[in-house]
Design a protein around this motif. Structure first.
Motif, PDB file in Angstrom:
ATOM      1  N   UNK A  84      14.948   2.119  -1.149  1.00  0.00           N
ATOM      2  CA  UNK A  84      13.795   2.752  -0.518  1.00  0.00           C
ATOM      3  C   UNK A  84      13.498   4.064  -1.226  1.00  0.00           C
ATOM      4  N   UNK A  85      12.222   4.234  -1.603  1.00  0.00           N
ATOM      5  CA  UNK A  85      11.807   5.469  -2.265  1.00  0.00           C
ATOM      6  C   UNK A  85      10.842   6.215  -1.350  1.00  0.00           C
ATOM      7  N   UNK A  86      11.332   7.149  -0.530  1.00  0.00           N
ATOM      8  CA  UNK A  86      10.445   7.886   0.378  1.00  0.00           C
ATOM      9  C   UNK A  86       9.581   8.888  -0.376  1.00  0.00           C
ATOM     10  N   UNK A 109      12.563  -1.854   3.415  1.00  0.00           N
ATOM     11  CA  UNK A 109      11.382  -2.237   2.642  1.00  0.00           C
ATOM     12  C   UNK A 109      10.725  -3.490   3.200  1.00  0.00           C
ATOM     13  N   UNK A 110      11.538  -4.463   3.577  1.00  0.00           N
ATOM     14  CA  UNK A 110      10.996  -5.704   4.131  1.00  0.00           C
ATOM     15  C   UNK A 110      10.308  -5.445   5.474  1.00  0.00           C
ATOM     16  N   UNK A 111      10.912  -4.589   6.303  1.00  0.00           N
ATOM     17  CA  UNK A 111      10.311  -4.266   7.600  1.00  0.00           C
ATOM     18  C   UNK A 111       8.988  -3.532   7.416  1.00  0.00           C
ATOM     19  N   UNK A 112       8.946  -2.600   6.452  1.00  0.00           N
ATOM     20  CA  UNK A 112       7.712  -1.852   6.199  1.00  0.00           C
ATOM     21  C   UNK A 112       6.607  -2.764   5.692  1.00  0.00           C
ATOM     22  N   UNK A 126       2.785  -1.096  -6.147  1.00  0.00           N
ATOM     23  CA  UNK A 126       3.412  -0.655  -7.389  1.00  0.00           C
ATOM     24  C   UNK A 126       2.577   0.377  -8.131  1.00  0.00           C
ATOM     25  N   UNK A 127       1.269   0.103  -8.289  1.00  0.00           N
ATOM     26  CA  UNK A 127       0.438   0.975  -9.116  1.00  0.00           C
ATOM     27  C   UNK A 127      -0.237   2.091  -8.325  1.00  0.00           C
ATOM     28  N   UNK A 128      -0.691   1.771  -7.113  1.00  0.00           N
ATOM     29  CA  UNK A 128      -1.411   2.776  -6.327  1.00  0.00           C
ATOM     30  C   UNK A 128      -0.511   3.720  -5.563  1.00  0.00           C
ATOM     31  N   UNK A 129       0.611   3.183  -5.045  1.00  0.00           N
ATOM     32  CA  UNK A 129       1.505   3.996  -4.218  1.00  0.00           C
ATOM     33  C   UNK A 129       2.822   4.319  -4.899  1.00  0.00           C
ATOM     34  N   UNK A 130       3.048   3.728  -6.075  1.00  0.00           N
ATOM     35  CA  UNK A 130       4.306   3.919  -6.818  1.00  0.00           C
ATOM     36  C   UNK A 130       5.526   3.613  -5.957  1.00  0.00           C
ATOM     37  N   UNK A 131       5.371   2.648  -5.067  1.00  0.00           N
ATOM     38  CA  UNK A 131       6.468   2.250  -4.195  1.00  0.00           C
ATOM     39  C   UNK A 131       6.993   0.902  -4.682  1.00  0.00           C
ATOM     40  N   UNK A 132       7.894   0.972  -5.649  1.00  0.00           N
ATOM     41  CA  UNK A 132       8.380  -0.252  -6.281  1.00  0.00           C
ATOM     42  C   UNK A 132       9.314  -1.032  -5.364  1.00  0.00           C
ATOM     43  N   UNK A 133       9.932  -0.366  -4.421  1.00  0.00           N
ATOM     44  CA  UNK A 133      10.794  -1.060  -3.466  1.00  0.00           C
ATOM     45  C   UNK A 133      10.003  -2.015  -2.596  1.00  0.00           C
ATOM     46  N   UNK A 134       8.873  -1.541  -2.055  1.00  0.00           N
ATOM     47  CA  UNK A 134       8.030  -2.409  -1.231  1.00  0.00           C
ATOM     48  C   UNK A 134       7.363  -3.500  -2.069  1.00  0.00           C
TER      49      UNK A 134
END
Length: 301
Positions: free
Chosen positions: A46-48, A60-63, A261-269
């Motif tokens: 998780x990358x907060x 990540x799966x729950x989110x 990945x690209x808009x939020x930089x949240x690679x975990x999700x």
């Protein structure tokens, strides 16, 4: 002496076989297995926005599952698949059966013409169909008139499932028609002739002989098409760019992955949703394989 020679040839045959699959195996590991493993590992980190990265089995799966955009994207893709897959199968089977029943000297030309639309794929195909569905410049503009919205365009969130289905059939049907036609021509002619002698009409020959014998091809078409359709990305992305403000940037599930990945930089999700996509497509493939007995030989499982 003969047995000794036979034994000596076996290692050579095995080496030859491995040489044919070696390059594919390397590419499969490099661009298939490794990215999947990397995505699975990344899905548990998780990358907060504030704070260090932490490990979690479920966060990540729950989110992702709680994201309000996921149900909408899932419904969009489901509508597209419900329209596209039956239409694709009907077009492919009907045209392949017609070509098989009416074999003429122009058969090769007919198969080539049916395959030509599939030569334009990906973003190029999306740009072509963006032009085709733009009433102001499209050669079929008068036919689009009843579907033009108040903003003067046809492409929107609500019309995209139908548009993508038309695109998918035009692009993908040709290759499947050629493959299925080849399977039909390989069927034993003795079986068809025996059915005719027994009084079976054309429909009975198709339903009771031809379709059961090509069920493995049907399963293959379903598996590949479902996987490709469920992960649709390029077409809605390009069409949405051409019809700004009319198509959501997260219209499909794969677009939502891209947004993470690209808009939020949240690679975990992004990885978590990719893993869920993989689970769905693999599960669907297993169900299709079991129901159609894809790996059976002569009717034995």
């Amino acid at each position: 002496m003969t047995s000794v020679k036979t034994v000596a040839r076996r290692p050579r045959r095995r080496a030859t076989g491995w040489s044919f699959v070696a390059l594919y195996a390397v590419l499969l590991v490099a661009f298939g297995v490794v990215p999947v493993v990397y995505a699975i590992v990344t899905a548990f980190f998780v990358t907060p926005v504030v704070g260090p990265t932490r490990f979690s089995l479920i966060d990540n799966f729950a989110a992702v599952l709680a994201d309000y955009r996921l149900p909408v994207a899932t419904v969009n893709v489901a509508m597209y698949l419900l329209i596209w897959l039956p239409l694709l199968l009907i077009v492919v089977f009907v045209l392949a059966l017609v070509l098989d029943a009416k074999r003429t000297r122009f058969g090769a030309l007919t198969r080539f013409i049916s395959y030509v639309p599939g030569a334009v794929t990906g973003s190029a195909a999306a740009l072509l169909w963006l032009f085709m569905f733009s009433p102001a410049v499209s050669p079929i503009g008068p036919l689009l008139a009843p579907f033009v919205g108040a903003n003067g365009i046809v492409i929107s969130d609500s019309t995209l499932p139908v548009i993508l289905a038309i695109m998918g059939v035009a692009i993908g049907a040709g290759g499947w028609i050629v493959m299925l036609y080849g399977a039909l021509t390989a069927l034993p002619s003795e079986l068809i002739e025996a059915a005719r002698i027994d009084g079976a009409n054309v429909w009975q020959q198709v339903w009771h002989i031809k379709l059961p014998l090509i069920r493995s091809y049907i399963a293959f078409i379903l598996i590949v098409s479902f996987a490709a359709g469920f992960q649709v990305f390029v077409e809605p992305q390009v069409l949405g760019t051409g019809a700004r403000g009319q198509v959501s940037s997260t219209w499909s599930v794969n677009q939502l992955v891209y947004s993470y990945a690209s808009g939020e930089s949240n690679y975990g999700r992004a990885s978590a949703l990719s893993v869920l996509l993989l689970i769905v497509t693999v599960t669907a493939a297993v169900i299709i394989i079991r129901k159609t007995k894809f790996y059976s030989i002569d009717g034995r499982s």
